[in-house]
Design an enzyme around this catalytic site. Structure first.
Site, short mmCIF file in Angstrom:
data_model
loop_
_atom_site.label_atom_id
_atom_site.label_comp_id
_atom_site.label_asym_id
_atom_site.label_seq_id
_atom_site.Cartn_x
_atom_site.Cartn_y
_atom_site.Cartn_z
N GLY A 172 51.79 13.46 45.80
CA GLY A 172 52.17 14.78 45.34
C GLY A 172 52.64 15.65 46.50
CD GLN A 187 52.11 20.09 50.67
OE1 GLN A 187 52.32 19.77 49.50
NE2 GLN A 187 51.53 19.28 51.52
CB CYS A 214 46.66 17.50 52.42
SG CYS A 214 47.93 18.76 52.19
CG LEU A 215 52.17 14.35 52.63
CD1 LEU A 215 53.44 14.51 51.80
CD2 LEU A 215 52.26 13.13 53.53
CG HIS A 219 45.88 18.30 46.69
ND1 HIS A 219 44.98 17.84 47.63
CD2 HIS A 219 47.01 18.63 47.40
CE1 HIS A 219 45.52 17.92 48.84
NE2 HIS A 219 46.76 18.38 48.73
CD GLU A 220 50.46 18.25 45.78
OE1 GLU A 220 50.89 19.13 46.55
OE2 GLU A 220 49.95 17.20 46.19
CG HIS A 267 49.52 22.70 48.73
ND1 HIS A 267 49.19 22.93 50.05
CD2 HIS A 267 49.29 21.38 48.53
CE1 HIS A 267 48.79 21.80 50.62
NE2 HIS A 267 48.84 20.84 49.71
NI NI Z 1 48.39 18.83 50.03
#
Ligand code: NI
Length: 169
Positions: free
Chosen positions: A46, A51, A91-92, A133-134, A137
């Site tokens: 995701g 981000q 997480c990226l 999670h997304e 953000h």
């Molecule tokens: Ni993330």
């Protein structure tokens, strides 16, 4: 299409609250395409627009092996959730950190697609967890904020140690 450069913790902009999408135009479609390509090249499941430094309520999910394939959720809202569970997340935007987070494993979401068409969907398992999670953000929340105080303390020690090491080097 392009692979976007992603913001990384502790970048302050990751704390920004994203604004709702109002125009469903070709530039939005371009953003969605870029997010999908960036997600695909990352190997993650995701990714959210903030981000990539675009503070709009857009996110993409692609859980390998589920029935959906690549999905986009614009202006998502959780209408209901159930069955809390502990899930391991990464997480990226927080490279190198893995941690256990409490999430609902079933959610009912309402969102819009890239053309502005509203839809509702009942999700479960990794797709449901990833969506939450997304969505965090979009509110400027990172999964590390949801870790236990002890785990957070350990991350802070590690970050301080790394900062000292950088000063010395
Ligand atoms: Ni993330």
């Amino acid at each position: 299409m392009a692979v976007l450069k992603l913001l990384e913790y502790p970048e302050e902009a990751l704390r920004q609250v994203s604004r709702p999408v109002q125009s469903f135009d070709s530039s939005l479609q371009g953003l969605v395409d870029d997010l999908q390509e960036t997600l695909e090249s990352s190997g993650a499941i995701g990714l959210s627009a903030p981000q990539a430094g675009v503070f709009e309520r857009v996110l993409v999910v692609n859980v390998p092996g589920d029935d959906y394939g690549p999905q986009v959720y614009i202006n998502p809202e959780i209408l209901g959730s159930a069955k809390l569970g502990i899930v391991e997340e990464s997480c990226l935007s927080v490279p190198g950190i893995v941690g256990n987070v409490m999430r609902a494993t079933q959610v009912h979401v309402r969102a819009q697609d890239a053309s502005g068409q509203p839809f509702e969907r009942a999700l479960e398992g990794m797709h449901a967890v990833c969506l939450q999670h997304e969505m965090d953000h979009l509110e400027g929340v990172l999964f590390v904020d949801r870790l236990s105080w002890f785990r957070k303390l350990r991350l802070k020690w590690a970050a301080n140690r790394a900062a000292r090491a950088t000063q010395v080097a």
